[in-house]
Design a protein around this motif. Structure first.
Motif, PDB file in Angstrom:
ATOM      1  N   SER A 149       8.004 -19.858 -13.978  1.00 22.90           N
ATOM      2  CA  SER A 149       6.689 -19.324 -14.362  1.00 22.90           C
ATOM      3  C   SER A 149       6.738 -18.591 -15.696  1.00 22.90           C
ATOM      4  N   GLY A 150       7.946 -18.208 -16.121  1.00 21.47           N
ATOM      5  CA  GLY A 150       8.090 -17.497 -17.380  1.00 21.47           C
ATOM      6  C   GLY A 150       8.236 -18.397 -18.595  1.00 21.47           C
ATOM      7  N   ILE A 151       8.294 -19.716 -18.378  1.00 21.68           N
ATOM      8  CA  ILE A 151       8.429 -20.648 -19.502  1.00 21.68           C
ATOM      9  C   ILE A 151       7.119 -20.710 -20.284  1.00 21.68           C
ATOM     10  N   GLU A 152       7.214 -20.528 -21.588  1.00 27.42           N
ATOM     11  CA  GLU A 152       6.044 -20.557 -22.459  1.00 27.42           C
ATOM     12  C   GLU A 152       6.038 -21.826 -23.304  1.00 27.42           C
ATOM     13  N   GLU A 153       4.850 -22.213 -23.736  1.00 29.37           N
ATOM     14  CA  GLU A 153       4.734 -23.311 -24.693  1.00 29.37           C
ATOM     15  C   GLU A 153       5.405 -22.901 -25.999  1.00 29.37           C
ATOM     16  N   VAL A 154       5.925 -23.882 -26.732  1.00 27.97           N
ATOM     17  CA  VAL A 154       6.440 -23.567 -28.066  1.00 27.97           C
ATOM     18  C   VAL A 154       5.312 -23.007 -28.908  1.00 27.97           C
ATOM     19  N   ASN A 155       5.641 -22.200 -29.912  1.00 25.91           N
ATOM     20  CA  ASN A 155       4.649 -21.490 -30.711  1.00 25.91           C
ATOM     21  C   ASN A 155       4.015 -22.428 -31.751  1.00 25.91           C
ATOM     22  N   ARG A 156       2.801 -22.875 -31.466  1.00 28.54           N
ATOM     23  CA  ARG A 156       2.118 -23.841 -32.341  1.00 28.54           C
ATOM     24  C   ARG A 156       1.733 -23.234 -33.686  1.00 28.54           C
ATOM     25  N   GLU A 157       1.380 -21.950 -33.697  1.00 25.37           N
ATOM     26  CA  GLU A 157       1.002 -21.306 -34.958  1.00 25.37           C
ATOM     27  C   GLU A 157       2.193 -21.275 -35.915  1.00 25.37           C
ATOM     28  N   VAL A 158       3.347 -20.921 -35.392  1.00 30.89           N
ATOM     29  CA  VAL A 158       4.551 -20.905 -36.222  1.00 30.89           C
ATOM     30  C   VAL A 158       4.885 -22.315 -36.697  1.00 30.89           C
ATOM     31  N   MET A 159       4.715 -23.305 -35.822  1.00 32.14           N
ATOM     32  CA  MET A 159       4.978 -24.691 -36.199  1.00 32.14           C
ATOM     33  C   MET A 159       4.063 -25.125 -37.338  1.00 32.14           C
ATOM     34  N   ASN A 160       2.793 -24.729 -37.274  1.00 27.20           N
ATOM     35  CA  ASN A 160       1.851 -25.080 -38.341  1.00 27.20           C
ATOM     36  C   ASN A 160       2.248 -24.408 -39.660  1.00 27.20           C
ATOM     37  N   ASN A 161       2.675 -23.147 -39.584  1.00 30.22           N
ATOM     38  CA  ASN A 161       3.108 -22.446 -40.796  1.00 30.22           C
ATOM     39  C   ASN A 161       4.350 -23.097 -41.388  1.00 30.22           C
ATOM     40  N   SER A 162       5.262 -23.492 -40.509  1.00 27.34           N
ATOM     41  CA  SER A 162       6.488 -24.138 -40.964  1.00 27.34           C
ATOM     42  C   SER A 162       6.185 -25.476 -41.634  1.00 27.34           C
ATOM     43  N   LYS A 163       5.263 -26.226 -41.025  1.00 28.17           N
ATOM     44  CA  LYS A 163       4.876 -27.515 -41.612  1.00 28.17           C
ATOM     45  C   LYS A 163       4.202 -27.307 -42.971  1.00 28.17           C
ATOM     46  N   ASN A 164       3.355 -26.291 -43.077  1.00 23.13           N
ATOM     47  CA  ASN A 164       2.688 -26.014 -44.346  1.00 23.13           C
ATOM     48  C   ASN A 164       3.718 -25.706 -45.435  1.00 23.13           C
ATOM     49  N   TYR A 165       4.721 -24.917 -45.062  1.00 21.30           N
ATOM     50  CA  TYR A 165       5.786 -24.592 -46.013  1.00 21.30           C
ATOM     51  C   TYR A 165       6.526 -25.859 -46.452  1.00 21.30           C
ATOM     52  N   ASP A 173       2.036 -27.223 -59.950  1.00 25.78           N
ATOM     53  CA  ASP A 173       1.035 -26.356 -59.333  1.00 25.78           C
ATOM     54  C   ASP A 173       0.583 -26.940 -57.997  1.00 25.78           C
ATOM     55  N   LYS A 174       0.613 -26.118 -56.979  1.00 27.01           N
ATOM     56  CA  LYS A 174       0.161 -26.535 -55.649  1.00 27.01           C
ATOM     57  C   LYS A 174      -0.513 -25.335 -54.996  1.00 27.01           C
ATOM     58  N   LYS A 175      -1.756 -25.491 -54.582  1.00 26.45           N
ATOM     59  CA  LYS A 175      -2.509 -24.386 -54.012  1.00 26.45           C
ATOM     60  C   LYS A 175      -2.162 -24.200 -52.525  1.00 26.45           C
ATOM     61  N   ASP A 176      -2.592 -23.022 -52.023  1.00 19.54           N
ATOM     62  CA  ASP A 176      -2.446 -22.706 -50.601  1.00 19.54           C
ATOM     63  C   ASP A 176      -0.997 -22.726 -50.119  1.00 19.54           C
ATOM     64  N   TYR A 177      -0.093 -22.294 -50.990  1.00 16.76           N
ATOM     65  CA  TYR A 177       1.331 -22.311 -50.635  1.00 16.76           C
ATOM     66  C   TYR A 177       1.761 -20.923 -50.187  1.00 16.76           C
ATOM     67  N   ILE A 178       2.444 -20.853 -49.060  1.00 18.52           N
ATOM     68  CA  ILE A 178       3.002 -19.601 -48.570  1.00 18.52           C
ATOM     69  C   ILE A 178       4.510 -19.803 -48.418  1.00 18.52           C
ATOM     70  N   ASP A 179       5.299 -19.012 -49.125  1.00 13.74           N
ATOM     71  CA  ASP A 179       6.752 -19.143 -49.020  1.00 13.74           C
ATOM     72  C   ASP A 179       7.248 -18.322 -47.837  1.00 13.74           C
ATOM     73  N   ILE A 180       7.350 -18.960 -46.686  1.00 21.43           N
ATOM     74  CA  ILE A 180       7.723 -18.224 -45.497  1.00 21.43           C
ATOM     75  C   ILE A 180       9.214 -17.886 -45.453  1.00 21.43           C
ATOM     76  N   ARG A 181       9.952 -18.389 -46.429  1.00 25.82           N
ATOM     77  CA  ARG A 181      11.363 -17.960 -46.522  1.00 25.82           C
ATOM     78  C   ARG A 181      11.457 -16.481 -46.858  1.00 25.82           C
ATOM     79  N   LYS A 182      10.402 -15.940 -47.492  1.00 27.75           N
ATOM     80  CA  LYS A 182      10.420 -14.551 -47.941  1.00 27.75           C
ATOM     81  C   LYS A 182       9.752 -13.622 -46.948  1.00 27.75           C
ATOM     82  N   GLN A 183       9.284 -14.169 -45.838  1.00 29.57           N
ATOM     83  CA  GLN A 183       8.619 -13.328 -44.847  1.00 29.57           C
ATOM     84  C   GLN A 183       9.616 -12.695 -43.904  1.00 29.57           C
TER      85      GLN A 183
END
Length: 357
Positions: free
Chosen positions: A9-25, A347-357
């Protein structure tokens, strides 16, 4: 069973928000979008498992569950029962295929006696013995429900221990004469595919031996009538201690958020059981290779996973995992060391460098 249900019951879905951020990066790295294919997908999935963009793999370990299978006495293998114990001892000597590959790819192994028909004195073989092999499933259930649950919990506990030791990537291996027969039975039950299409020659049966093995697997299913809607029923009737233990390893990966790599046919059967117990568990699994055993393709389809490679391997032991570890590590290293479009002067817009987060 109540304790197992609580853990599940404690198993959670993988974090989709983080996956989306990773894909964007990754999409903003200096390359055409998606051009590194599966390597990109690996990093995105790992990030979802870890809950943050993954920057490195620190420690890797392959859990090798060893157990004897009662169906061996019905002539489903070309190997005598004693081979299980011999190979188990050879794992800690470091002389088997998975050990040599592990040495090359720099990962550790954890050897677990969960049901071998021998007492070991080497402390490097972890003693979690349930009993000295399962019963012959051509005559009745391979084990009790209580034994199946115990084996699953052993696998979960092993993952917890490894995570506490700093391991953040786990593979699955096994040893048990006759376990391609138990795996075929499990895959047949859950996939609904005739076991004759799944059973293979395993350790090298003749054509006549293969025909006999098919008959024994079919007989086991017919006699025990495992209920595909009850995973514990299936495992206890036509499974093995090694498979049940590995099922626990996959569930432990999901519980403790550690990615787990599938090897070949036997660990695929265990992965199917884990997915049936918790559909969320498959989000924490990676398939290494497509085994040369005929049932492997059906297992992958049942799991809904794509293997990383196909090399005609069918050794078992977890031998596909070190190679998969290498691919996973190369993916992580590449995604974290490439220039972004901005760094490359593009030049590429909407870029977030999550390596620095």
């Amino acid at each position: 069973m109540d304790e197992l249900k609580k853990l599940l019951s404690g198993i959670e879905e993988v974090n989709r928000e983080v996956m989306n951020n990773s894909k964007n990066y990754i999409d903003h790295l200096s390359k055409p979008i998606g051009s590194l294919g599966v390597l990109e997908e690996i990093v995105v999935k790992l990030s979802g498992i870890k809950g943050e963009h993954i920057k490195e793999i620190k420690k890797k370990n392959i859990v090798i569950m060893c157990a004897d299978n009662g169906i061996q006495e019905s002539g489903v293998s070309s190997c005598p029962r004693e081979v299980t114990a011999t190979v188990t001892e050879n794992f800690v000597k470091g002389t088997t295929g998975v050990c040599i590959l592990s040495r090359y790819y720099n990962n550790d192994t954890t050897v677990v006696d969960i049901g071998v028909d021998k007492e070991f004195t080497d402390p490097r073989i972890i003693n979690r013995k349930i009993r000295y092999g399962t019963s012959n499933m051509t005559k009745g259930p391979a084990m009790t429900r209580e034994e199946a649950i115990k084996a699953i919990k052993i696998g979960i506990d092993i993952v917890k221990e490894l995570k506490n030791q700093g391991y953040d990537l786990i593979g699955t291996g096994e040893m048990g004469v006759g376990n391609t027969a138990t795996s075929a039975a499990i895959i047949s039950v859950f996939s609904g595919i005739d076991s004759d299409l799944i059973v293979g020659k395993g350790s090298g049966l003749t054509d006549d031996g293969l025909s006999h093995k098919k008959a024994m697997v079919k007989k086991s299913i017919e006699i025990n009538k495992p209920n595909k809607n009850d995973v514990i029923d299936v495992l206890s009737k036509v499974g093995g201690f090694d498979i049940a233990g590995l099922c626990g390893v996959f569930l432990g990966g999901a519980i403790y958020k550690v990615p787990v790599v599938i090897d070949g046919l036997i660990s695929s059967a265990a992965a199917i059981c884990a997915k049936e117990l918790s559909s969320k568990a498959s989000g924490y699994m990676f398939a290494s290779h497509l085994s040369a055993e005929p049932g492997a393709q059906y297992a992958m389809k049942t799991l809904g996973l794509e293997p990383m490679f196909s090399l005609g391997m069918r050794l078992g032991e977890g031998s596909g995992c070190p190679i998969a570890f290498g691919i996973i590590e190369s993916a992580v290293f590449t995604m974290n060391n490439m220039d972004s479009f901005n760094e490359a002067g593009i030049d590429k817009k909407d870029y977030i460098d999550i390596r620095k987060q």
